[in-house]
Design a protein around this motif. Structure first.
Motif, PDB file in Angstrom:
ATOM      1  N   GLY A 619       6.633  -7.473 -10.247  1.00 52.91           N
ATOM      2  CA  GLY A 619       6.925  -8.212  -9.024  1.00 52.91           C
ATOM      3  C   GLY A 619       5.670  -8.419  -8.185  1.00 52.91           C
ATOM      4  N   VAL A 620       5.581  -9.568  -7.528  1.00 51.70           N
ATOM      5  CA  VAL A 620       4.398  -9.892  -6.710  1.00 51.70           C
ATOM      6  C   VAL A 620       4.854 -10.306  -5.323  1.00 51.70           C
ATOM      7  CG1 VAL A 620       3.052 -10.598  -8.710  1.00 51.70           C
ATOM      8  CG2 VAL A 620       4.407 -12.306  -7.497  1.00 51.70           C
ATOM      9  N   LYS A 621       4.003 -10.022  -4.347  1.00 50.61           N
ATOM     10  CA  LYS A 621       4.244 -10.454  -2.977  1.00 50.61           C
ATOM     11  C   LYS A 621       2.924 -10.387  -2.214  1.00 50.61           C
ATOM     12  CE  LYS A 621       5.628  -5.819  -1.428  1.00 50.61           C
ATOM     13  NZ  LYS A 621       6.696  -5.029  -0.791  1.00 50.61           N
ATOM     14  N   ASN A 622       2.885 -10.999  -1.049  1.00 48.78           N
ATOM     15  CA  ASN A 622       1.705 -10.962  -0.184  1.00 48.78           C
ATOM     16  C   ASN A 622       1.905  -9.923   0.908  1.00 48.78           C
ATOM     17  OD1 ASN A 622       0.171 -12.938  -1.474  1.00 48.78           O
ATOM     18  ND2 ASN A 622       1.222 -14.600  -0.391  1.00 48.78           N
ATOM     19  N   ARG A 623       0.830  -9.238   1.259  1.00 45.86           N
ATOM     20  CA  ARG A 623       0.879  -8.215   2.303  1.00 45.86           C
ATOM     21  C   ARG A 623       0.754  -8.873   3.676  1.00 45.86           C
ATOM     22  NH1 ARG A 623      -3.790  -4.214   1.107  1.00 45.86           N
ATOM     23  NH2 ARG A 623      -2.682  -2.950   2.674  1.00 45.86           N
ATOM     24  N   PRO A 624       1.486  -8.364   4.681  1.00 46.59           N
ATOM     25  CA  PRO A 624       1.391  -8.964   6.030  1.00 46.59           C
ATOM     26  C   PRO A 624      -0.022  -8.873   6.616  1.00 46.59           C
ATOM     27  CG  PRO A 624       3.324  -7.561   5.853  1.00 46.59           C
ATOM     28  CD  PRO A 624       2.519  -7.331   4.619  1.00 46.59           C
ATOM     29  N   GLU A 625      -0.745  -7.788   6.320  1.00 48.05           N
ATOM     30  CA  GLU A 625      -2.079  -7.622   6.875  1.00 48.05           C
ATOM     31  C   GLU A 625      -3.139  -8.346   6.063  1.00 48.05           C
ATOM     32  OE1 GLU A 625      -1.096  -3.870   4.450  1.00 48.05           O
ATOM     33  OE2 GLU A 625      -0.073  -5.380   5.701  1.00 48.05           O
ATOM     34  N   GLY A 626      -2.726  -9.062   5.016  1.00 48.16           N
ATOM     35  CA  GLY A 626      -3.678  -9.786   4.191  1.00 48.16           C
ATOM     36  C   GLY A 626      -3.808  -9.155   2.829  1.00 48.16           C
ATOM     37  N   GLY A 627      -3.929  -9.987   1.815  1.00 47.73           N
ATOM     38  CA  GLY A 627      -4.043  -9.464   0.466  1.00 47.73           C
ATOM     39  C   GLY A 627      -2.713  -9.574  -0.273  1.00 47.73           C
ATOM     40  N   ALA A 628      -2.711  -9.060  -1.489  1.00 52.41           N
ATOM     41  CA  ALA A 628      -1.537  -9.155  -2.355  1.00 52.41           C
ATOM     42  C   ALA A 628      -1.124  -7.772  -2.807  1.00 52.41           C
ATOM     43  CB  ALA A 628      -1.837 -10.046  -3.560  1.00 52.41           C
ATOM     44  N   SER A 629       0.137  -7.711  -3.266  1.00 50.27           N
ATOM     45  CA  SER A 629       0.693  -6.455  -3.789  1.00 50.27           C
ATOM     46  C   SER A 629       1.443  -6.773  -5.071  1.00 50.27           C
ATOM     47  CB  SER A 629       1.621  -5.805  -2.768  1.00 50.27           C
ATOM     48  OG  SER A 629       2.245  -4.665  -3.315  1.00 50.27           O
ATOM     49  N   VAL A 630       1.140  -6.012  -6.107  1.00 54.90           N
ATOM     50  CA  VAL A 630       1.811  -6.173  -7.402  1.00 54.90           C
ATOM     51  C   VAL A 630       2.495  -4.850  -7.733  1.00 54.90           C
ATOM     52  CG1 VAL A 630       1.536  -6.666  -9.854  1.00 54.90           C
ATOM     53  CG2 VAL A 630       0.106  -7.850  -8.172  1.00 54.90           C
ATOM     54  N   GLU A 631       3.803  -4.936  -8.086  1.00 57.20           N
ATOM     55  CA  GLU A 631       4.564  -3.743  -8.445  1.00 57.20           C
ATOM     56  C   GLU A 631       4.903  -3.791  -9.926  1.00 57.20           C
ATOM     57  OE1 GLU A 631       8.029  -3.226  -6.094  1.00 57.20           O
ATOM     58  OE2 GLU A 631       6.919  -2.555  -4.310  1.00 57.20           O
ATOM     59  N   LEU A 632       4.556  -2.695 -10.620  1.00 53.12           N
ATOM     60  CA  LEU A 632       4.883  -2.542 -12.037  1.00 53.12           C
ATOM     61  C   LEU A 632       5.856  -1.376 -12.164  1.00 53.12           C
ATOM     62  CD1 LEU A 632       1.255  -2.799 -13.486  1.00 53.12           C
ATOM     63  CD2 LEU A 632       2.924  -4.648 -13.221  1.00 53.12           C
ATOM     64  N   GLN A 633       6.999  -1.643 -12.805  1.00 51.59           N
ATOM     65  CA  GLN A 633       8.040  -0.610 -12.887  1.00 51.59           C
ATOM     66  C   GLN A 633       8.470  -0.410 -14.333  1.00 51.59           C
ATOM     67  OE1 GLN A 633      12.372  -1.035 -11.497  1.00 51.59           O
ATOM     68  NE2 GLN A 633      11.378  -0.033  -9.745  1.00 51.59           N
ATOM     69  N   TRP A 634       8.562   0.886 -14.745  1.00 51.91           N
ATOM     70  CA  TRP A 634       9.002   1.248 -16.083  1.00 51.91           C
ATOM     71  C   TRP A 634      10.146   2.271 -15.992  1.00 51.91           C
ATOM     72  CZ3 TRP A 634       3.856   1.458 -14.559  1.00 51.91           C
ATOM     73  CH2 TRP A 634       2.962   0.599 -15.203  1.00 51.91           C
ATOM     74  N   PRO A 635      10.985   2.335 -17.022  1.00 48.21           N
ATOM     75  CA  PRO A 635      11.918   3.473 -17.105  1.00 48.21           C
ATOM     76  C   PRO A 635      11.126   4.748 -17.360  1.00 48.21           C
ATOM     77  CG  PRO A 635      12.624   1.653 -18.527  1.00 48.21           C
ATOM     78  CD  PRO A 635      11.225   1.343 -18.079  1.00 48.21           C
ATOM     79  N   SER A 636      11.462   5.804 -16.652  1.00 49.57           N
ATOM     80  CA  SER A 636      10.736   7.065 -16.813  1.00 49.57           C
ATOM     81  C   SER A 636      11.372   7.895 -17.912  1.00 49.57           C
ATOM     82  CB  SER A 636      10.746   7.852 -15.493  1.00 49.57           C
ATOM     83  OG  SER A 636      12.086   8.173 -15.125  1.00 49.57           O
ATOM     84  N   THR A 637      10.595   8.860 -18.421  1.00 46.47           N
ATOM     85  CA  THR A 637      11.106   9.786 -19.428  1.00 46.47           C
ATOM     86  C   THR A 637      11.580  11.049 -18.727  1.00 46.47           C
ATOM     87  OG1 THR A 637       8.910  10.740 -19.754  1.00 46.47           O
ATOM     88  CG2 THR A 637       9.528   8.873 -21.150  1.00 46.47           C
ATOM     89  N   GLU A 638      12.187  11.972 -19.539  1.00 43.56           N
ATOM     90  CA  GLU A 638      12.757  13.186 -18.964  1.00 43.56           C
ATOM     91  C   GLU A 638      11.719  14.037 -18.244  1.00 43.56           C
ATOM     92  OE1 GLU A 638      15.795  14.069 -18.740  1.00 43.56           O
ATOM     93  OE2 GLU A 638      16.648  12.406 -19.874  1.00 43.56           O
TER      94      GLU A 638
END
Length: 641
Positions: A619-638
């Motif tokens: 997922g991608v979005k822009n930060r309010p204070e400037g710049g960008a933010s990218v979120e990478l999400q995976w299923p976790s293991t035990e």
């Protein structure tokens, strides 16, 4: 008199579905003229209404005959007059009363004889007594028999009059002489309105299959006729006619019983239309449909019906002996039977995928939907729909291959952009190796060589060589086209390795990397090379986006969090660059959209595809204070939960 055909007659439900009733009632009507039936009903009514008067008359007659036959001396059989009393009683009394009267009058005749002729020798008086007794017994027997016949006739007439079928009696001129309540309900005319009218002029009878029959007394005819009711609506009737016996044994007209078939025929036509529509839908559906029969254990899956699409998929039923499971592989057969059992037990639609192996074509990948239909005793019907997934699976395989090729092309593109990184990473170990070698040579040229220092220099050469080999191996791994190998990975280790690969690139763009992912318990499953490719794309894009920023620090912040409730790991990559363009945010990192001059816009698109193959998301979005933010999400293991 109680009118059996009046509107106030009690209703008894007798339907035309009992043939015995039709025949019995018809024969009762045929064998007895109409006037006799009316007289019988009138006599029964009068006997009930005049019972006290009748018994008084019977008493007077009985006493008179007894006294006359006892007192008067004559050679005639005066006791025969008791027959008149029996006949008078027979019209009003029950069977038991008639028999009792016969016994009583026989006793009175004997008493009268004894009073007059007691002690006399055998003479003509004895003969007259015998004649009188025989006459009384014959009169009693005949009266009892006539009374039983009248009772049966009255009961049969009542049944016939009160049946819900229509009963119409007409004479030889086709004029209606009897009309029951069923006829009134069906045709709409009351009895008074119908009597005397001709049937043909009133009801407009027509015979679809034959002409109007002419019946002799006792002859039967059955068939279908059509008539019009009072409002002119056509009706279809099943009718049974019998020739009626006239007053003197000749033709007396016709008795008919008719039942309305209009609603039944309309329902039949509706069923035929519904079946035709169902058949058209069943055969016209582009999806294969099967109707199966099985028991409660799902032992067999016998095909009762299948549409044309099913014929094209698996062939006609004769090709697989009508047992659908015979064209499945062993695993598919087991899954199919389990689906049937669950559908029967739970009543919930079941879905499964099997490999079908028709005899007349190559094997196919098929997705089945199994639903419970109707139940008939121990037998159950199962409705099965099928979707041929063969071409879809082949297309998916081709798409996956194209995605693999695209990812490989993206890696090669990334390698092209990392030329300076590769040169820097290789140059550093080489320079260090040269430095260590020169130092070792100087230690060896001394008058007294220092072997310990030489050993340390050699160890440094080995270390820097291994470092260079690791760099080369990582670059080669990214450039190879190989099948992904998923393994348990430490998020901290993967990020550290990626930061080391891009360290020179960060120096080039003046970026300071802040790695806050140091927890050792964050694990997930993935392909190391592909995850490196995603992180390189994301971090390199962030570094390049910050190259144009001069009014704020160029910081690349890496942080991670785990969500125990969702069993997931999330890596957040934040920069202080120019942010994503609006069209990229709207289209969800679609390919060929780039914020860099000369960029092809494949990096993030390929990264998103790789994340989806790892059951994750990008997922991608822009930060309010400037710049960008990218979120990478995976299923976790035990280990990371």
């Amino acid at each position: 008199m109680v009118d059996l055909f009046s509107d106030n007659a009690p209703q008894i439900r007798v339907t035309a579905s009992a043939p015995w009733f039709r025949v019995m009632a018809f024969r009762a009507y045929v064998q007895t003229p109409l006037t006799s039936r009316k007289k019988t009903a009138r006599k029964q009514e009068n006997s009930i209404a005049m019972t006290p008067i009748r018994w008084l008359i019977v008493l007077i007659l009985s006493i008179g005959v007894f006294l006359f036959s006892t007192v008067v001396s004559t050679h005639d059989a005066l006791a025969v007059l008791y027959v008149l009393c029996i006949l008078f009683i027979a019209e009003a009394g029950s069977a038991r009363t008639i028999v009792a009267a016969g016994a009583t009058y026989s006793t009175l005749a004997v008493i009268s004889f004894l009073i007059k002729h007691y002690g006399e020798s055998f003479n003509s008086a004895y003969i007259r007594l015998g004649i009188s007794l025989v006459a009384i017994m014959v009169a009693t027997f005949l009266s009892r028999r006539a009374q039983a016949g009248r009772s049966r006739l009255s009961e049969q007439s009542l049944w016939l009059a009160l049946t819900h079928d229509t009963v119409i009696i007409r004479d030889n001129d086709d004029r209606i002489i009897d009309w029951n309540e069923g006829a009134t309900r069906l045709y709409g005319w009351s009895r008074d309105e119908a009597l005397g009218k001709k049937v043909q002029s009133l009801l407009k009878t027509s015979f679809p299959a034959t002409s109007a029959p002419r019946l002799a007394p006792g002859a039967l005819w059955s068939g279908e006729i059509t008539r019009l009711d009072r409002d002119g609506r056509p009706m279809i009737l099943t009718s049974t006619w019998m020739g009626k016996v006239g007053e003197y044994g000749g033709e007396g007209g016709v008795i008919e019983l008719s039942a309305d078939l209009t609603q039944e025929r309309l329902a039949q036509a509706g069923r035929m239309e519904s079946e035709s529509r169902y058949k058209a839908i069943f055969n016209g559906a582009g999806v294969p449909i099967f109707e199966l029969s099985t028991d409660s254990h799902g032992a067999d899956a016998i095909v009762l019906a299948q549409n044309e699409a099913a014929d094209r998929l698996v062939g006609p039923k004769v090709a697989y002996a009508a047992d659908l499971t015979k064209i499945l592989d062993d695993e598919g057969r087991r899954l199919f039977r389990d689906a049937i059992i669950r559908a029967l037990a739970e009543g919930v639609r079941q879905e499964l995928s099997c490999t079908v192996m028709p005899r007349e074509s190559c094997q196919r990948d098929v997705a089945f939907t199994v639903s419970h239909g109707a139940q008939y005793g121990e037998s159950h019907t199962i409705l099965v729909t099928a979707v041929d997934m063969t071409e879809r699976n082949q297309a998916r395989t081709r798409v996956e291959q194209m995605q693999t090729d695209l990812a490989h092309a993206s890696r090669i593109s990334a390698l092209g952009q990392m030329t300076a990184v590769v040169a820097h990473e290789i140059n550093q170990p080489l320079m260090a190796t040269v430095t260590f070698a020169r130092s070792g040579r100087r230690w060896l040229r001394r008058d007294t060589p220092d072997l310990d220092e030489v050993g340390r220099c050699l160890d440094g050469i080995v270390s820097t060589g291994e470092r260079a080999a690791r760099v080369v191996e990582r670059i080669r791994a990214m450039s190879r086209r190989q099948t992904p190998e998923h393994e348990k990975l430490s998020l901290a280790n993967v990020i550290t390795e990626t930061v080391e690969i891009l360290s020179s690139e960060f120096q080039r763009y003046g970026v300071r990397a802040e790695n806050h992912v140091t927890a050792p318990d964050l694990y997930f499953v993935g392909d190391r090379v592909q995850i490196h490719q995603v992180l390189v794309n994301v971090m390199l894009n962030a570094a390049q986006a910050m190259s144009a920023v001069s009014d704020r620090p160029r910081n690349l912040i890496l942080s991670a969090a785990k969500d125990v409730s969702r069993a997931s790991l999330t890596l957040t990559v934040e920069d202080s660059g120019t942010g994503f363009p609006p069209e990229l945010l709207e289209d969800g990192v679609a390919p060929f959209i780039s914020s860099k001059e000369g960029g092809v816009g494949l990096g993030l698109s390929v990264s998103r595809t790789i994340m989806e193959t790892h059951e994750g998301r990008l997922g991608v979005k822009n930060r309010p204070e400037g710049g960008a933010s990218v979120e990478l999400q995976w299923p976790s293991t035990e280990e990371s939960r």
